[in-house]
Design an enzyme around this catalytic site. Structure first.
Site, PDB file in Angstrom:
ATOM      1  N   ASP A 158       4.368   3.337  -2.413  1.00  0.00           N
ATOM      2  CA  ASP A 158       3.122   2.718  -1.969  1.00  0.00           C
ATOM      3  C   ASP A 158       1.976   3.135  -2.884  1.00  0.00           C
ATOM      4  OD1 ASP A 158       3.121   5.366  -1.157  1.00  0.00           O
ATOM      5  OD2 ASP A 158       2.968   4.939   0.978  1.00  0.00           O
TER       6      ASP A 158
ATOM      7  N   ASP B  49       1.867   9.012  13.120  1.00  0.00           N
ATOM      8  CA  ASP B  49       2.055   7.859  14.007  1.00  0.00           C
ATOM      9  C   ASP B  49       3.386   7.146  13.759  1.00  0.00           C
ATOM     10  OD1 ASP B  49       1.591   6.703  11.559  1.00  0.00           O
ATOM     11  OD2 ASP B  49      -0.224   5.612  12.149  1.00  0.00           O
TER      12      ASP B  49
ATOM     13  N   HIS C 250       4.582   6.173  10.772  1.00  0.00           N
ATOM     14  CA  HIS C 250       4.644   5.222   9.656  1.00  0.00           C
ATOM     15  C   HIS C 250       5.506   5.758   8.512  1.00  0.00           C
ATOM     16  CE1 HIS C 250       0.822   7.203   7.927  1.00  0.00           C
ATOM     17  NE2 HIS C 250       1.643   7.221   6.904  1.00  0.00           N
TER      18      HIS C 250
ATOM     19  N   GLU D 186       2.147   0.829   8.847  1.00  0.00           N
ATOM     20  CA  GLU D 186       1.545   1.367  10.061  1.00  0.00           C
ATOM     21  C   GLU D 186       2.215   0.750  11.299  1.00  0.00           C
ATOM     22  OE1 GLU D 186      -0.171   3.882   9.884  1.00  0.00           O
ATOM     23  OE2 GLU D 186      -1.983   3.751   8.666  1.00  0.00           O
TER      24      GLU D 186
HETATM   25  C1  GLP Z   1       0.956   8.943   3.488  1.00  0.00           C
HETATM   26  C2  GLP Z   1       2.071   8.343   2.641  1.00  0.00           C
HETATM   27  C3  GLP Z   1       3.417   8.482   3.319  1.00  0.00           C
HETATM   28  C4  GLP Z   1       3.617   9.915   3.790  1.00  0.00           C
HETATM   29  C5  GLP Z   1       2.526  10.290   4.748  1.00  0.00           C
HETATM   30  C6  GLP Z   1       2.684  11.680   5.335  1.00  0.00           C
HETATM   31  O1  GLP Z   1       0.584   8.103   4.513  1.00  0.00           O
HETATM   32  N1  GLP Z   1       1.818   6.978   2.378  1.00  0.00           N
HETATM   33  O2  GLP Z   1       4.442   8.099   2.430  1.00  0.00           O
HETATM   34  O3  GLP Z   1       4.874  10.039   4.405  1.00  0.00           O
HETATM   35  O4  GLP Z   1       1.293  10.207   4.040  1.00  0.00           O
HETATM   36  O5  GLP Z   1       2.159  12.629   4.450  1.00  0.00           O
HETATM   37  P1  GLP Z   1       2.390  14.184   4.598  1.00  0.00           P
HETATM   38  O6  GLP Z   1       3.767  14.433   4.105  1.00  0.00           O
HETATM   39  O7  GLP Z   1       1.362  14.806   3.715  1.00  0.00           O
HETATM   40  O8  GLP Z   1       2.225  14.515   6.033  1.00  0.00           O
END
Ligand code: GLP
Length: 261
Positions: free
Chosen positions: A67, A136, A138, A143
Site C-alpha cells: 500500500d 480495527d 484492517h 479498512e
Molecule cells: C498501517 C499499514 C498496515 C499495517 C498497520 C499496522 O495501517 N498500512 O499494513 O499492518 O499500519 O501497523 P503496526 O504494525 O505499526 O501496528
C-alpha cells in the site's frame, strides 16, 4: 488458517524470515510482498541477518509494496516507498529495479491503481505476502467494510488509523494523509502464501476476530480464512484472546519440521 504462537516479536520475525529463506532457496526470484508499520521490522532484521550470514543468496529476490499514501511528496521519508527501500530493499542489497509499488503521487490515481494490480499479475503474482494488522482489523489499508473481492484502489483512512499512524508524522495527525492506495483484499488473497504477523496486546481483539470470528468485511483480515495457505503468527500478548490457543500451540509443536510455515 494456521496460527503460530511465539514468545515475542523477535521470535515471530525469526520464524517468518526462515520461511522467506526457504522460499528463496526454492525460488531465487520469488516476489515477496512486504508490509509497513512497526510490526514487520523484526522480520526484515532477521531476514537481513540470515542473508548476511549466507543462509541464502537473495540477489534475485523481488520486492513489492502492499500500500501507499496518496499525495506525499516524492522521497518523503514516511512514504511507504521510502520505508520499504530503507527497511527492506537497501538492507538486502537489492537495487530499485527489483522493487515495485503503486504510484501515490500519480496525476491519475485510479489508473495508477489498475496499473499496479496488473503489474503484480504480470510479474507472476506474489509468492509470499507479509501483512500486519490494524487495531480495527484492517490489512494493507483495507479498512472495515472493504469489499472482500476488492482490487487495488484508493481508500479513505478511518480516524483511528490516522491516529495510530500519526506517530510516524511527529505525532501530528494533520500530517497523516486521508487517502491511500492499497492492494485490495481480492488482490491480497491471490498471493500464494499469506503471512500475517501481529504482536502486542493492542492487537489481541483484532487477532481473535480474524481467526475465530466470522468472515466479515467488518474485520477485513478475517478474509484470510478463505485463503488455502494463510499463516497467522502472533506473540503471547496478541494471542491473549484466542479461545483455541492451546490447540494452536499443540498443533505447531507437533508439526513436522519439513513442512515449514
Ligand atoms: C498501517 C499499514 C498496515 C499495517 C498497520 C499496522 O495501517 N498500512 O499494513 O499492518 O499500519 O501497523 P503496526 O504494525 O505499526 O501496528
Amino acid at each position: 488458517m494456521e496460527v503460530v504462537i511465539v514468545p515475542d516479536a523477535q521470535a515471530g520475525g525469526e520464524v517468518i524470515a526462515e520461511a522467506m529463506v526457504a522460499l528463496l532457496r526454492r525460488k531465487p526470484d520469488a516476489l515477496l510482498g512486504v508490509a509497513t508499520g512497526s510490526t514487520p521490522l523484526p522480520v526484515y532484521q532477521a531476514l537481513t541477518a540470515k542473508v548476511g550470514a549466507g543462509a541464502v543468496d537473495a540477489g534475485r529476490a523481488r520486492i513489492c509494496q502492499l500500500d501507499e499514501y496518496v499525495g506525499l511528496p516524492a522521497g518523503h521519508p514516511e512514504s511507504y516507498r521510502s520505508v520499504v527501500l530503507r527497511e527492506v530493499v537497501e538492507p538486502l542489497g537489492l537495487d530499485q529495479a527489483s522493487f515495485m509499488g503503486p504510484n501515490g503521487s500519480a496525476d491519475d490515481i485510479p489508473a495508477a491503481c489498475v496499473a499496479y494490480d496488473r503489474a503484480l499479475t504480470e510479474a507472476g503474482g506474489v509468492d509470499l505476502q507479509l501483512l500486519g494488522i490494524g487495531t480495527d482489523g484492517h490489512i494493507g489499508f483495507n479498512e472495515p467494510c472493504s469489499s472482500l473481492a476488492s482490487r487495488t484502489r484508493i481508500k479513505t483512512l478511518t480516524e483511528q488509523t490516522r491516529i495510530d499512524n500519526a506517530r510516524f508524522f511527529d505525532g501530528d495527525i494533520d500530517q497523516v494523509p486521508h487517502h491511500v492506495i492499497t492492494q485490495g483484499i481480492g488482490t491480497i488473497l491471490e498471493a500464494r502464501h499469506v503471512v500475517l504477523l501481529a504482536t502486542g496486546e493492542g492487537k489481541a481483539e483484532a487477532v481473535a476476530q480474524t481467526v475465530e470470528g466470522p468472515v466479515s468485511a467488518l474485520v477485513p483480515a478475517s478474509a484470510l480464512q478463505l485463503h488455502p495457505h494463510a499463516t497467522v503468527v502472533v506473540d503471547e500478548a496478541a494471542a491473549a484472546k484466542l479461545k483455541l490457543a492451546d490447540y494452536f500451540r499443540a498443533t505447531f509443536a507437533a508439526k513436522p519440521e519439513w513442512q515449514g510455515l
